[in-house]
Design an enzyme around this catalytic site. Structure first.
Site, short mmCIF file in Angstrom:
data_model
loop_
_atom_site.label_atom_id
_atom_site.label_comp_id
_atom_site.label_asym_id
_atom_site.label_seq_id
_atom_site.Cartn_x
_atom_site.Cartn_y
_atom_site.Cartn_z
N ASP A 45 -12.84 92.43 32.05
CA ASP A 45 -11.72 93.11 32.69
C ASP A 45 -10.38 92.67 32.10
OD1 ASP A 45 -13.33 94.58 34.39
OD2 ASP A 45 -13.25 93.11 36.01
N ASN A 117 -2.87 96.32 37.60
CA ASN A 117 -3.51 95.78 38.81
C ASN A 117 -2.50 95.42 39.89
OD1 ASN A 117 -6.15 96.03 38.05
ND2 ASN A 117 -6.51 93.85 37.72
N ASP A 147 3.21 80.89 49.62
CA ASP A 147 2.97 80.58 48.21
C ASP A 147 3.43 81.73 47.33
OD1 ASP A 147 1.91 78.13 48.82
OD2 ASP A 147 -0.18 78.67 48.41
N TYR A 160 -6.96 90.31 42.60
CA TYR A 160 -6.23 89.22 43.25
C TYR A 160 -5.88 89.58 44.69
CZ TYR A 160 -2.78 85.39 43.50
OH TYR A 160 -2.07 84.27 43.83
N ASN A 161 -5.54 90.83 44.91
CA ASN A 161 -5.20 91.28 46.26
C ASN A 161 -6.32 91.01 47.25
OD1 ASN A 161 -3.68 93.15 48.25
ND2 ASN A 161 -5.64 94.19 48.02
#
Length: 258
Positions: A45, A117, A147, A160-161
């Protein structure tokens, strides 16, 4: 290959991908990227995102058919050297519009980077980031202590979401996800789902003492002061998938994965 689309091969530097490329080079005809109509990418990816970004940089976005020789391969098809022309002829296409990140650093430098993304704001030190969030010019969260925070496209909503406990978005939903990363205050805020016509703006409240970096996919801008994120409607990318492994079906299945 008379009458068939001209193909270019993009290959990850990994030994596995390089070996697979040698086999494909002996079995099919290839042209340079500048002459191609379709790109076949071998890797994972992350490599596919690199190829897509390189096409955006050249302002020539070709359809891309990825074959997985990496780890996850969520955006890729299975690797097989057989019947490549048939697979390309049968492939289902998915149109993707990237995000545009417009960042201003503490020193006043302006930088614009696309993201396929997500765009992520991340603290640079051990201290939490303090970030003000605005939607279409209106402040909706005066102070997020966390963070970081991110904006994800439907394609990126399972990356990541999802790891940050953000929602999975259907590919054709015309939405983006706004997701906090390890929020300390407000504790109960879990983010928002927004129309993709929305402009999301972030202002770093203490950028010197609590520095923040902005990351568009894999590209980082450090020490940012303000970031605007919106969907780039002037740009469109085309991903190609085997019909039985189409991306929209994968995203739908992810909502029921454990």
């Amino acid at each position: 290959m008379s009458g068939e689309p001209r193909l270019a091969l993009a290959v990850s530097p990994s030994p596995t991908a390089q070996a697979a490329a040698e086999e494909l080079k002996h079995r099919y005809e290839w042209v340079p990227m500048a002459e191609a109509e379709i790109v076949v990418a071998l890797g994972g990816d992350g490599f596919l995102l690199q190829v897509l970004h390189s096409m955006l940089d050249r302002r020539r976005a070709l359809p891309i058919f990825g074959m997985n020789l990496g780890t996850v391969g969520f955006l890729m098809n299975e690797f097989s050297p057989d019947l490549l022309e048939n697979r390309l002829a049968r492939a289902k296409t998915v149109k993707v519009q990237p995000l545009r990140m417009d960042a201003i650093t503490v020193e006043g430098t302006s930088i614009s980077i696309p993201a396929i993304n997500e765009v992520s704001l991340l603290r640079e030190t051990r201290q939490t980031a303090w970030i003000e969030i605005s939607i279409d010019g209106r402040v909706v969260l005066p102070e997020l202590v966390a963070d970081g925070v991110l904006v994800a496209t439907p394609v990126g909503s399972t990356a990541y979401n999802l790891s940050a406990q953000g929602p999975i978005l259907p590919l054709d939903s015309s939405l983006v996800a706004l997701t906090p990363i390890s929020a300390f205050r407000p504790r109960r805020w879990r983010g928002a789902i927004l129309p993709d016509r929305t402009k999301v703006s972030f202002r770093v409240l203490d950028p010197v003492k609590r520095p923040v970096s902005a990351v568009a996919d894999q590209r980082e801008v450090r020490d940012v002061a303000r970031i605007d994120v919106s969907v780039d409607r002037a740009t469109q990318l085309t991903l190609m998938f085997d019909p039985e492994h189409a991306l929209d079906d994968r995203i739908a299945r992810e909502q029921f994965a454990f």
